[in-house]
Design an enzyme around this catalytic site. Structure first.
Site, PDB file in Angstrom:
ATOM      1  N   CYS A  45       4.056  -6.363  -2.230  1.00  0.00           N
ATOM      2  CA  CYS A  45       3.525  -5.297  -2.871  1.00  0.00           C
ATOM      3  C   CYS A  45       4.471  -4.221  -2.706  1.00  0.00           C
ATOM      4  O   CYS A  45       5.626  -4.364  -3.056  1.00  0.00           O
ATOM      5  CB  CYS A  45       2.004  -4.811  -2.539  1.00  0.00           C
ATOM      6  SG  CYS A  45       1.189  -3.601  -3.651  1.00  0.00           S
ATOM      7  N   HIS A  46       4.151  -2.928  -2.105  1.00  0.00           N
ATOM      8  CA  HIS A  46       5.096  -1.991  -1.685  1.00  0.00           C
ATOM      9  C   HIS A  46       5.727  -2.028  -0.356  1.00  0.00           C
ATOM     10  O   HIS A  46       6.738  -1.271  -0.158  1.00  0.00           O
ATOM     11  CB  HIS A  46       4.469  -0.571  -1.876  1.00  0.00           C
ATOM     12  CG  HIS A  46       3.758  -0.311  -3.097  1.00  0.00           C
ATOM     13  ND1 HIS A  46       2.786  -0.640  -3.900  1.00  0.00           N
ATOM     14  CD2 HIS A  46       4.198   0.884  -3.914  1.00  0.00           C
ATOM     15  CE1 HIS A  46       2.304  -0.104  -4.880  1.00  0.00           C
ATOM     16  NE2 HIS A  46       3.461   0.840  -4.969  1.00  0.00           N
ATOM     17  N   GLY A  72       0.754  -1.117   0.114  1.00  0.00           N
ATOM     18  CA  GLY A  72      -0.181   0.087   0.049  1.00  0.00           C
ATOM     19  C   GLY A  72       0.750   1.378  -0.038  1.00  0.00           C
ATOM     20  O   GLY A  72       1.948   1.152  -0.477  1.00  0.00           O
ATOM     21  N   ARG A  73       0.114   2.298   0.493  1.00  0.00           N
ATOM     22  CA  ARG A  73       1.062   3.563   0.470  1.00  0.00           C
ATOM     23  C   ARG A  73       1.799   3.693   1.614  1.00  0.00           C
ATOM     24  O   ARG A  73       2.745   4.737   1.837  1.00  0.00           O
ATOM     25  CB  ARG A  73       0.139   4.828   0.071  1.00  0.00           C
ATOM     26  CG  ARG A  73      -0.091   5.008  -1.220  1.00  0.00           C
ATOM     27  CD  ARG A  73      -0.815   6.416  -1.475  1.00  0.00           C
ATOM     28  NE  ARG A  73      -2.089   6.436  -0.948  1.00  0.00           N
ATOM     29  CZ  ARG A  73      -2.407   7.468  -0.094  1.00  0.00           C
ATOM     30  NH1 ARG A  73      -1.573   8.435   0.204  1.00  0.00           N
ATOM     31  NH2 ARG A  73      -3.817   7.496   0.313  1.00  0.00           N
ATOM     32  N   TYR A  89       5.266  -5.159  -5.957  1.00  0.00           N
ATOM     33  CA  TYR A  89       4.506  -4.635  -6.929  1.00  0.00           C
ATOM     34  C   TYR A  89       5.349  -4.174  -7.947  1.00  0.00           C
ATOM     35  O   TYR A  89       6.314  -3.692  -8.095  1.00  0.00           O
ATOM     36  CB  TYR A  89       3.876  -3.536  -6.402  1.00  0.00           C
ATOM     37  CG  TYR A  89       2.836  -2.939  -7.190  1.00  0.00           C
ATOM     38  CD1 TYR A  89       1.646  -3.570  -7.667  1.00  0.00           C
ATOM     39  CD2 TYR A  89       2.891  -1.818  -7.872  1.00  0.00           C
ATOM     40  CE1 TYR A  89       0.546  -3.221  -8.506  1.00  0.00           C
ATOM     41  CE2 TYR A  89       1.618  -1.139  -8.834  1.00  0.00           C
ATOM     42  CZ  TYR A  89       0.859  -1.818  -8.955  1.00  0.00           C
ATOM     43  OH  TYR A  89      -0.087  -1.391  -9.952  1.00  0.00           O
ATOM     44  N   GLU A 101       5.853   3.924   1.713  1.00  0.00           N
ATOM     45  CA  GLU A 101       6.611   5.033   1.305  1.00  0.00           C
ATOM     46  C   GLU A 101       6.959   6.057   2.480  1.00  0.00           C
ATOM     47  O   GLU A 101       8.001   6.683   2.468  1.00  0.00           O
ATOM     48  CB  GLU A 101       5.946   5.825   0.340  1.00  0.00           C
ATOM     49  CG  GLU A 101       4.934   6.542   0.766  1.00  0.00           C
ATOM     50  CD  GLU A 101       3.924   7.145  -0.632  1.00  0.00           C
ATOM     51  OE1 GLU A 101       3.157   8.148  -0.440  1.00  0.00           O
ATOM     52  OE2 GLU A 101       3.933   6.474  -1.680  1.00  0.00           O
TER      53      GLU A 101
END
Length: 196
Positions: free
Chosen positions: A118-119, A88-89, A138, A92
Site C-alpha cells: 500500500c503506502h 496506511g498513513r 497503492y 508519510e
C-alpha cells in the site's frame, strides 16, 4: 526454522496491513518484532481501517491499538532476516525519521527479503532504494515510486528481494509470495476435530 523479521509500524498505519501480516508470520513460526520510532516495547500505536466502498479513494475509520513488541532504538537491523513495511498513513511521517531510512537501506544493501504494501513504499522511496525495481503500491503512490526510479506493475510483484502489493485485498497473494521468498515451508496436516 523461523526467521527473525522486523516490522516498522506507526500511528494510523492500516489495521489489516499491520495485524494480519504480524499474526500470519507468527502463526507459521517466524518471530516478528514490531517497532515504531519514539515508542517503547509494550506501548501501542493506533491503527486505521481503510475500506473501499466505490468512492474515488478509501474511507478511513479508527482501528485498534497495536502493541509495539520491541523498542526501535534498541534493535539492530543486522539481527533480522527480513523486513515488513505496512501501509496506511503512518509511512508519510515514518519516512521523516533518519533511523527508519537507515534500517530500510540495510535490508536492501544486504539483499534481505522486504515486503511492502500500500503506502509502505513511500518509506522505500524516501530511503532511495527503489531505483531499477519493478513493483507496485497503492495506486495514489505510483507517482512517488516511479519518481524514485522503479517500473510500475499492477498487482502483487516480486522483484529480487522485494515483494509489493497494492492494499490489504492483496494479502493472500502478497503474503504467499513473501513466505516463498523467506523459504517458509508449511506442512499441511489433518485438522484436529474434537470428539462429541
Amino acid at each position: 526454522m523461523g526467521k527473525e523479521i522486523l516490522m516498522i509500524v506507526g500511528d494510523f498505519g492500516e489495521d489489516y496491513e499491520t495485524m494480519v501480516p504480524y499474526q500470519a508470520l507468527e502463526m507459521v513460526g517466524h518471530d516478528v518484532d514490531a517497532v515504531c520510532p519514539e515508542k517503547e516495547a509494550g506501548e501501542t500505536v493506533k491503527t486505521a481501517i481503510h475500506d473501499f466502498r466505490g468512492d474515488q479513494t478509501y474511507l478511513e475509520e479508527r482501528g485498534h491499538n497495536f502493541e509495539v513488541t520491541a523498542t526501535f532504538a534498541d534493535v539492530d537491523p543486522a539481527d533480522y532476516d527480513a523486513l515488513v513495511v505496512p501501509g496506511g498513513r503512518a509511512p508519510e511521517y515514518l519516512r521523516t525519521y533518519d533511523e527508519v531510512l537507515a534500517a530500510v537501506r540495510h535490508f536492501f544493501e544486504a539483499d534481505k527479503p522486504v515486503a511492502a504494501l500500500c503506502h509502505g513504499p513511500q518509506i522505500l522511496a524516501a530511503a532511495g532504494v527503489l531505483d531499477g525495481y519493478e513493483m507496485t503500491a497503492y495506486p495514489a503512490v505510483r507517482p512517488e515510486v516511479e519518481a524514485a526510479g522503479c517500473s510500475w506493475v499492477d498487482g502483487v510483484t516480486v522483484d529480487d528481494n522485494l515483494v509489493t502489493g497494492q492494499a490489504w485485498p492483496d494479502h493472500p497473494e502478497w503474503l504467499a509470495a513473501f513466505l516463498d521468498l523467506l523459504g517458509t515451508e508449511i506442512e499441511a496436516g489433518e485438522p484436529a476435530v474434537a470428539d462429541d
